[in-house]
Scaffold this motif. Sequence first.
Motif, PDB file in Angstrom:
ATOM      1  N   GLU A 165       3.428   1.293  -2.656  1.00  0.00           N
ATOM      2  CA  GLU A 165       4.514   2.290  -2.647  1.00  0.00           C
ATOM      3  C   GLU A 165       4.267   3.262  -3.794  1.00  0.00           C
ATOM      4  O   GLU A 165       4.785   3.092  -4.889  1.00  0.00           O
ATOM      5  N   GLN A 222       9.679  -6.609  -8.437  1.00  0.00           N
ATOM      6  CA  GLN A 222      11.039  -6.075  -8.340  1.00  0.00           C
ATOM      7  C   GLN A 222      12.094  -7.133  -8.658  1.00  0.00           C
ATOM      8  O   GLN A 222      13.214  -6.806  -9.030  1.00  0.00           O
ATOM      9  N   HIS A 234       5.759  -1.887  -6.589  1.00  0.00           N
ATOM     10  CA  HIS A 234       5.034  -2.421  -5.440  1.00  0.00           C
ATOM     11  C   HIS A 234       3.800  -1.548  -5.223  1.00  0.00           C
ATOM     12  O   HIS A 234       3.913  -0.326  -5.103  1.00  0.00           O
ATOM     13  N   HIS A 294      10.661   3.484  -5.234  1.00  0.00           N
ATOM     14  CA  HIS A 294       9.942   2.706  -4.218  1.00  0.00           C
ATOM     15  C   HIS A 294       9.685   3.574  -2.990  1.00  0.00           C
ATOM     16  O   HIS A 294      10.058   4.749  -2.957  1.00  0.00           O
TER      17      HIS A 294
HETATM   18 ZN    ZN Z   1       9.363  -1.537  -3.071  1.00  0.00          ZN
END
Ligand code: ZN
Length: 374
Positions: free
Chosen positions: A82, A140, A79, A174
């Motif tokens: 992150e 993810q 992500h 993450h």
């Molecule tokens: Zn994440």
Amino acid sequence: MEPNRRNFLRLAGTAGIGVVGSGWGRYAARAGAVSSGANTVTLDHAEAKFEDGGTLRIPFWRIESGVAGPSLLALAAQHGNEVQGVEVVRRLKEVCARQLIAGSVWLVPMANLPAIRVRRHSVDLGPEQPNKFSKGHNMQQAWPGNPEGNDTERLAYALDRAVVRHCSHAVDIHCWNHFLAAETLVTRGHAPSELLSSATTTRFINYLPVSPPLDKASSLYDLMHRRGGAGIVIEFSGQYQMQERQVQLGLTCMMNIAKALGLLAGEPEPLEGPRVERTPAKTHTVLAPCSGVFMTALKKGTTEQLIPADFVEQGQPLGHILRESDLETVPVVAPVSGYLWQLNACHGNVCDASLPAQHPYTERAETLALIVTR
Ligand SMILES: [Zn+2]
């Protein structure tokens, strides 16, 4: 032999868990190997072919000890908001280059480079849009990817072919938003994965239910499980930012995992204090007593503000609200002793995408803090 190492050998054998052959020769033929200390560090790329015919090369490091053993993957920034794992992985590379004694490590610091470049969770999101607005670009949930899919699925596919399928153990790194504490996520009862989670030093651990085998794309850890390997998630505290404290925590977690697998020498560094399992029954909610602007308190005897993961005692000030109606200062105190899982209100549960959602103006009865007892 210390218990973790013995458990690992029992569960997995020294050569890893049923993964695709190493493919060293093929990579060595086209990648530049640079000797760094005791081990060879190879910079390689996973090349994704996109829908428009273009390509994107995601760089990664591979470090080989030359001794049989597990193959550990650390993959960060699926992500794009992150990113603290980027620095964790960079530092882990420095450590493993000098100290790896068995097996191999595969290090992907910037897995979802397109999302990082747009500085958002997923590449297709616009301003103020959290994850749920993504139309199939949440990496993810894209594993093992699809060479005929959208660009994110193609990227996951390229990473799987070049990296993931060669690994016996995976840590998917993450970040929660900065109102939440770091924690480790592991599937309950999955012994090879619990070996990894037991070595991390996040205060919190959250056990995920066993999910039935899926025929469709799923998470990276689920893919690892399906292949007979191990996979966990570590969530650090804070998106859109790099915090030294979190990076150090991350490096300790990763080095401990490498030690538990016998890749690095020495014993894992223990977590100071208790590991806290986050369950609804042990989680106590602190509601805002009135509407106004919330200010967090200082840690006892310091000039530092309380932050998530700190321990608080029953009755200890968490902060105060300057009440909007009459400018009274209204204290907010901890109703129980425990560890702060959340501190500050995340309005509308979208503070991973929105600055107003992080605003300290808090309405009466909003959740200001969550405290988990031991
Ligand atoms: Zn994440």
